[in-house]
Write a protein that holds these residues in place. Structure first.
Motif, short mmCIF file in Angstrom:
data_model
loop_
_atom_site.label_atom_id
_atom_site.label_comp_id
_atom_site.label_asym_id
_atom_site.label_seq_id
_atom_site.Cartn_x
_atom_site.Cartn_y
_atom_site.Cartn_z
N ARG A 216 0.82 -1.22 0.00
CA ARG A 216 0.00 0.00 0.00
C ARG A 216 0.85 1.27 0.00
N PHE A 217 2.16 1.13 -0.25
CA PHE A 217 3.04 2.30 -0.26
C PHE A 217 2.75 3.15 -1.49
N ALA A 218 2.31 4.38 -1.26
CA ALA A 218 1.89 5.26 -2.36
C ALA A 218 2.32 6.69 -2.07
N PRO A 219 3.51 7.10 -2.52
CA PRO A 219 3.98 8.46 -2.29
C PRO A 219 3.05 9.51 -2.88
N ASP A 220 2.99 10.66 -2.22
CA ASP A 220 2.17 11.77 -2.67
C ASP A 220 2.80 12.41 -3.90
N LEU A 221 1.98 12.68 -4.90
CA LEU A 221 2.49 13.33 -6.11
C LEU A 221 3.05 14.71 -5.81
N SER A 222 2.65 15.31 -4.69
CA SER A 222 3.16 16.63 -4.34
C SER A 222 4.64 16.62 -4.04
N THR A 223 5.25 15.43 -3.88
CA THR A 223 6.68 15.35 -3.57
C THR A 223 7.55 15.31 -4.82
N VAL A 224 6.95 15.31 -6.01
CA VAL A 224 7.74 15.26 -7.23
C VAL A 224 8.65 16.48 -7.33
N ALA A 225 8.09 17.68 -7.24
CA ALA A 225 8.90 18.90 -7.37
C ALA A 225 9.90 19.07 -6.24
N PRO A 226 9.53 18.90 -4.97
CA PRO A 226 10.52 19.05 -3.90
C PRO A 226 11.69 18.07 -4.02
N GLY A 227 11.41 16.83 -4.48
CA GLY A 227 12.49 15.87 -4.65
C GLY A 227 13.48 16.27 -5.72
N VAL A 228 13.01 16.97 -6.73
CA VAL A 228 13.92 17.54 -7.73
C VAL A 228 14.75 18.65 -7.09
N GLN A 229 14.11 19.49 -6.29
CA GLN A 229 14.81 20.61 -5.66
C GLN A 229 15.88 20.14 -4.68
N THR A 230 15.62 19.04 -3.97
CA THR A 230 16.63 18.54 -3.03
C THR A 230 17.89 18.11 -3.77
N LEU A 231 17.74 17.44 -4.91
CA LEU A 231 18.91 17.02 -5.69
C LEU A 231 19.63 18.21 -6.31
N VAL A 232 18.86 19.14 -6.88
CA VAL A 232 19.47 20.32 -7.50
C VAL A 232 20.25 21.13 -6.47
N SER A 233 19.63 21.39 -5.33
CA SER A 233 20.31 22.19 -4.31
C SER A 233 21.50 21.45 -3.72
N GLY A 234 21.38 20.12 -3.57
CA GLY A 234 22.52 19.35 -3.09
C GLY A 234 23.69 19.43 -4.04
N ALA A 235 23.44 19.33 -5.34
CA ALA A 235 24.51 19.44 -6.32
C ALA A 235 25.13 20.83 -6.31
#
Length: 421
Positions: A395-414
């Motif tokens: 039943r693991f179903a991530p929220d679609l609202s996390t798509v953009a923040p997950g991109v931002q975490t990688l971009v800012s980390g880089a």
């Protein structure tokens, strides 16, 4: 759960992250994620997933290679003098029957992206495109890695063995992240030990088979295996100090073919989670001793076979690297959104990419939909965390609202490591 420690100097990376991700094509990224979720692929069979990621990297301007370590993907974006940053996402799904009821649920019976790797691939594709589009604002090299076979612990080793750091630029730092349960919008960071080691152990109990009506002529391996399973539960509770984190799980027990046949052997599959090599070796010694003792007590005709299987090393963040990434995440999302949850008992093969002690940071992005979190029983974070669907759940179903923040975490980390004006 405490706030993560901060480090100075993240503001240029945070400012640039906002600029580069201001116009993310979120609907297109959500479509990409849903497509990956519909078509999960098991470890070392991630051909479609790899092809989809490779296409995104090429479209963004990355020099892209496929088939690295089997089904791995490597994209390289060279952008002048500066550090080399490796961003990693894992590709594989799990042998789990999906029960989410999502309109984009898996179309492959018995296979599901139950760990969030489809989200990881989406985040990597989005971050690669954003960094490529804003390449005039930073200098250095970005290496985007789509790694196969994380779930069985083989993928990182296979990519390294296939020349990951000979055929492509050797990174100065490795960055990775993982979808996790918890109300969407938190970014847990743990400096130092973040994930535990895991070891698979297989035991074969040899008996003497025969007819179910004449047990006196046999040595029943099923009964011996049952005693063994029960006795193994004392390894952690009676042989490991209370302050030492350790878990022993019996994940599978198999024996027999028919109701009235006493089989000749029984098989037991174990999984160990430890945070120190000393505890791991102590547990392995106890397993061997207990297996041998139970089989001797039952009069088994042969000694048991105890075999070590897949092993994941502990994941240990470089403290300074993780604190720098945590600081830039705090600047992007707000300091209260970055928390230190302490080491977890889960395991990863990400650390195997750190050949020659390359420093790395590995963090989490919480993904539980707000409504699921609100409806979960419990009065505080810890109780609700135990109640919501977790990784590997059907039943693991991530929220679609996390798509953009997950991109931002990688971009800012880089951008925390690349040369930024």
């Amino acid at each position: 759960m405490t706030a993560a420690a901060s480090a100075p100097g993240p503001s240029p990376a945070a400012r640039l992250t906002r600029d580069l991700t201001a116009d993310l094509p979120v609907p297109a990224l959500e479509d990409f994620y849903q497509d990956l979720h519909r078509h999960p692929e098991l470890s070392l069979g991630e051909r479609r997933t790899a092809r989809k990621l490779a296409g995104r990297l090429r479209a963004a301007g990355f020099e892209t290679a496929e088939g690295v370590g089997g089904t791995g993907v490597v994209g390289v974006l060279r952008n002048g003098d500066g550090p080399t940053v490796l961003l990693r996402a894992d590709l594989d799904a799990l042998p789990v029957q999906e029960e989410t009821g999502l309109p984009y649920a898996s179309r492959h019976d018995g296979v599901m992206h139950a760990c969030g790797h489809d989200l990881h691939v989406t985040w990597l594709a989005g971050a690669a495109a954003a960094l490529a589009a804003g390449r005039e604002t930073w200098a250095g090299t970005v290496v985007a890695v789509g790694q196969p076979a994380e779930e069985n612990g083989q993928g990182a080793d296979r990519m390294v063995a296939d020349g990951l750091y000979e055929r492509f630029p050797r990174p100065d730092v490795l960055l990775g992240q993982h979808a996790a349960p918890g109300i969407a919008g938190l970014y847990p960071h743990v400096p130092g030990l973040v994930l535990s080691a895991a070891t698979d152990v297989d035991i074969v109990v040899h008996g003497r088979g025969g007819h179910g009506s004449r047990p006196e002529t046999t040595v029943d391996p099923v009964v011996t295996a049952a005693y063994l399973v029960t006795r193994l539960q004392t390894v952690v509770s009676r042989e490991i100090a209370a302050g030492e984190p350790a878990v022993l799980t019996v994940g599978r027990i198999e024996a027999g073919t028919r109701h009235n046949i006493i089989p000749s052997e029984a098989r037991i599959a174990l999984n160990l989670r430890t945070q120190s090599e000393e505890v791991r070796q102590r547990m392995l010694a106890a397993i061997r001793r207990i297996a041998d003792g139970e089989c001797r007590a039952a009069g088994c005709p042969r000694e048991p076979e105890v075999t070590l299987g897949d092993h994941f090393p502990a994941t240990v963040n470089d403290v300074d690297t993780d604190r720098l990434v945590a600081a830039v995440h705090g600047a992007v999302f707000g300091p209260t959104k970055v928390v230190d949850t302490g080491p977890a008992m889960g395991s990863e093969d990400f650390g195997r990419l750190a050949v020659g002690s390359i420093p790395y940071a590995y963090w989490f992005v919480t993904t539980t939909p707000a409504e699921v979190w609100a409806q979960a029983p419990g009065a505080d974070f810890a109780e609700k965390f135990q109640a919501v669907p977790s990784n590997h759940s059907p039943r693991f179903a991530p929220d679609l609202s996390t798509v953009a923040p997950g991109v931002q975490t990688l971009v800012s980390g880089a951008l925390a490591f690349l040369s930024v004006a």
